[in-house]
Design an enzyme around this catalytic site. Sequence first.
Site, mmCIF file in Angstrom:
data_model
loop_
_atom_site.group_PDB
_atom_site.id
_atom_site.type_symbol
_atom_site.label_atom_id
_atom_site.label_comp_id
_atom_site.label_asym_id
_atom_site.label_seq_id
_atom_site.Cartn_x
_atom_site.Cartn_y
_atom_site.Cartn_z
ATOM 1 N N HIS A 11 0.854 -1.673 0.156
ATOM 2 C CA HIS A 11 -0.042 -0.556 -0.083
ATOM 3 C C HIS A 11 1.281 1.342 -0.080
ATOM 4 O O HIS A 11 1.473 0.899 0.303
ATOM 5 C CB HIS A 11 -1.498 0.426 0.998
ATOM 6 C CG HIS A 11 -0.206 0.398 3.021
ATOM 7 N ND1 HIS A 11 0.159 1.292 3.215
ATOM 8 C CD2 HIS A 11 -0.054 -0.997 3.403
ATOM 9 C CE1 HIS A 11 0.967 1.284 4.312
ATOM 10 N NE2 HIS A 11 0.737 -0.366 4.155
ATOM 11 N N GLU A 113 -1.504 -7.171 7.351
ATOM 12 C CA GLU A 113 -0.961 -7.577 8.309
ATOM 13 C C GLU A 113 -0.144 -8.467 9.573
ATOM 14 O O GLU A 113 -1.216 -8.432 10.257
ATOM 15 C CB GLU A 113 -0.206 -5.274 8.467
ATOM 16 C CG GLU A 113 1.028 -5.320 8.602
ATOM 17 C CD GLU A 113 2.188 -5.650 8.124
ATOM 18 O OE1 GLU A 113 2.771 -6.895 7.949
ATOM 19 O OE2 GLU A 113 2.970 -4.659 7.498
#
Length: 259
Positions: A11, A113
């Site tokens: 990202h 994550e």
Amino acid sequence: MPDPRVFIVRHGETEWSLNGRHTGSTDIPLTANGEKRIRATGKALVGDDRLIVPGNLAHIYVSPRTRAQRTLELLHLGCRDRFPWHEDKPTSGPHSLDIRTNAQIQVTDSIREWDYGHYEGKTSPEIRKERKAKGLNQDWDIWRDGCEGGESPEDISDRLDALIAELREKYHKGKFGKDAGWKGSKGEPNDVLIVAHGHILRSFAARWIGKRLEDNPSLILEAGGVGTLSYEHHSIEEPAILLGGAFVVDVAEKEQEEK
């Protein structure tokens, strides 16, 4: 077409990625600069004659976090599939006519994550100072030590190994050779796109080639960065990290076929 590939996209920039704070479950947006850079990445790397060919995408995996989902939107792949995180919102305006991929978009926890546990929102120096106060080793290394109250390297390996096995079975097995890919004789796309986060994608690349996370994969993926994974010798049994590949241009392919 080249052998099947997996594109891993981290990202774009956030306020926490700028100052080195570990961002796992905390859902924070991209910065304005982060959005600008992802748009530029899409323009540079997405297209029929570029690295990521939308028509050759068989599947798209994306993290549940907003920063990853927004990154996927900004790449402008031309997805026919509606973004799952917008399904409960009314559609305003006409649908885009720029449909370039039929790949299904799947939001999955498999690529969320790393769970940083007690280290969420802290920088590495802060974590080491905190560990010293607790009498723990000060040379903290996430690849070796994992995170207090969070995930260990073994936890990460387990969930990524399951995803890699699924991916290869569904989208890569039997998809090799000159007749493979969206322009092959069967017209079956064979690339996969993953949009997620720094530590989990570095871990994914390591596990892709069977490297132990505990040995520290020594891989770097900057915010907004793109990596490519594939195979050697046209064999699904020989996964590899693709350090550099040629862009596929239809004109060049046709010239080679005519020779």
